[in-house]
Design a protein around this motif. Structure first.
Motif, short mmCIF file in Angstrom:
data_model
loop_
_atom_site.label_atom_id
_atom_site.label_comp_id
_atom_site.label_asym_id
_atom_site.label_seq_id
_atom_site.Cartn_x
_atom_site.Cartn_y
_atom_site.Cartn_z
N SER A 1 45.47 92.09 25.87
CA SER A 1 46.64 92.72 25.82
C SER A 1 47.70 92.54 26.16
O SER A 1 48.90 92.50 25.69
CB SER A 1 47.12 93.89 26.43
N CYS A 2 47.69 90.80 26.10
CA CYS A 2 48.78 89.89 26.32
C CYS A 2 48.45 88.53 25.42
O CYS A 2 47.54 88.72 24.92
CB CYS A 2 48.20 89.17 27.34
N ARG A 3 49.76 88.17 24.99
CA ARG A 3 50.54 87.71 23.90
C ARG A 3 51.21 86.94 24.75
O ARG A 3 52.24 86.83 25.25
CB ARG A 3 51.64 88.89 22.71
N VAL A 4 50.82 85.34 23.33
CA VAL A 4 51.60 84.27 23.68
C VAL A 4 53.33 84.59 23.35
O VAL A 4 53.18 84.31 21.93
CB VAL A 4 50.60 82.94 23.93
N ALA B 1 53.46 97.96 34.27
CA ALA B 1 51.85 97.60 35.16
C ALA B 1 50.82 96.33 34.93
O ALA B 1 50.34 96.13 36.08
CB ALA B 1 50.59 99.30 34.83
N HIS B 2 50.89 96.24 33.38
CA HIS B 2 49.98 94.52 33.29
C HIS B 2 50.71 93.68 33.86
O HIS B 2 50.42 92.57 34.12
CB HIS B 2 50.48 94.72 31.52
N SER B 3 51.93 93.76 34.21
CA SER B 3 53.13 93.12 34.57
C SER B 3 52.65 92.58 35.87
O SER B 3 52.55 91.61 35.87
CB SER B 3 54.61 92.87 34.61
N THR C 1 56.47 97.06 22.24
CA THR C 1 55.86 97.34 20.84
C THR C 1 54.12 97.06 21.24
O THR C 1 53.61 97.11 19.83
CB THR C 1 56.86 96.54 19.73
N LEU C 2 54.04 96.09 22.12
CA LEU C 2 52.82 95.66 22.14
C LEU C 2 52.11 96.62 22.22
O LEU C 2 50.36 96.89 21.86
CB LEU C 2 52.14 94.58 23.38
N THR C 3 52.33 98.00 22.87
CA THR C 3 51.48 99.04 22.45
C THR C 3 51.20 99.63 21.43
O THR C 3 50.52 100.83 21.76
CB THR C 3 52.28 100.25 23.28
N ARG C 4 52.41 99.86 20.45
CA ARG C 4 52.36 100.68 19.04
C ARG C 4 51.08 99.35 19.19
O ARG C 4 50.64 99.97 17.43
CB ARG C 4 53.44 100.32 18.66
N LEU C 5 50.69 97.84 18.77
CA LEU C 5 50.10 97.35 18.00
C LEU C 5 48.98 97.67 18.45
O LEU C 5 47.50 97.41 17.49
CB LEU C 5 50.03 96.06 18.20
N GLU C 6 48.60 98.29 19.89
CA GLU C 6 47.44 97.90 20.14
C GLU C 6 46.60 98.78 19.92
O GLU C 6 45.41 99.72 19.69
CB GLU C 6 47.03 97.97 22.09
N GLU C 7 47.81 100.32 19.87
CA GLU C 7 47.07 101.96 19.40
C GLU C 7 46.73 101.84 18.04
O GLU C 7 45.76 102.88 17.79
CB GLU C 7 48.35 102.29 19.35
N THR C 8 47.07 101.27 17.14
CA THR C 8 46.65 101.40 16.05
C THR C 8 45.71 100.33 15.57
O THR C 8 45.03 100.74 15.19
CB THR C 8 48.20 100.47 15.05
#
Length: 162
Positions: free
Chosen positions: A69-72, A88-90, A121-128
């Motif tokens: 779930s982490c992106r550089v 929570a990830h943070s 927006t990272l949550t949306r990417l993971e959901e898709t």
């Protein structure tokens, strides 16, 4: 030193766009070849490859639920900026920061600090990515014995009624 930033979701700033996919590998290869022709494109391509390699190593160094779930987002002057989908990830990443820095230093990266940005927006990417249908298994050919068994079964069944 770890800093946490909250950013506004990109979806509130602009209309949603469907992710583009390159179905034709030849077109993808031609695009990469075109980028590598001039100095600016080659520099951009080199930076993108370097950041993707760093992202892969970050993913490998972190535990399974957190790593993917982490992106550089940026890596400049030894300061690594990571994007995560939730606070929570943070918090978890803040606990694991010394271990992550040590793992990256073993891989040859000079990391002095980690900053974390929470990006919805990272949550949306993971959901898709999760909502994509699973790839189908390749079709298998029926054997001669299987074909004969189906033919015999067809003979035994009563005719269909309408």
């Amino acid at each position: 030193m770890i800093e946490t930033f909250r950013t506004r979701p990109a979806a509130t700033l602009r209309k949603r766009r469907k992710p583009q996919t390159h179905a034709d590998p030849a077109q993808y290869t031609a695009t990469l070849a075109c980028l590598g022709r001039d100095g600016k494109g080659a520099s951009l391509l080199g930076t993108a490859r370097r950041l993707l390699d760093l992202e892969r190593q970050v993913c490998d160094a972190l535990p399974a639920p957190l790593g993917p779930s982490c992106r550089v987002l940026r890596f400049e002057d030894g300061q690594l900026t990571l994007g995560v989908p939730a606070a929570a990830h943070s918090a978890k990443l803040r606990q694991l920061a010394p271990r992550l820095v040590a793992a990256l230093e073993k891989q040859g990266w000079q990391v002095n600090g980690i900053a974390v940005r929470v990006q919805a927006t990272l949550t949306r990417l993971e959901e898709t990515e999760l909502s994509r249908p699973a790839p189908r298994a390749p079709a298998r050919q029926a054997t001669e014995l299987g074909t004969q068994a189906l033919a015999e079964l067809k003979k035994r069944l009563p005719p269909p009624t309408r």
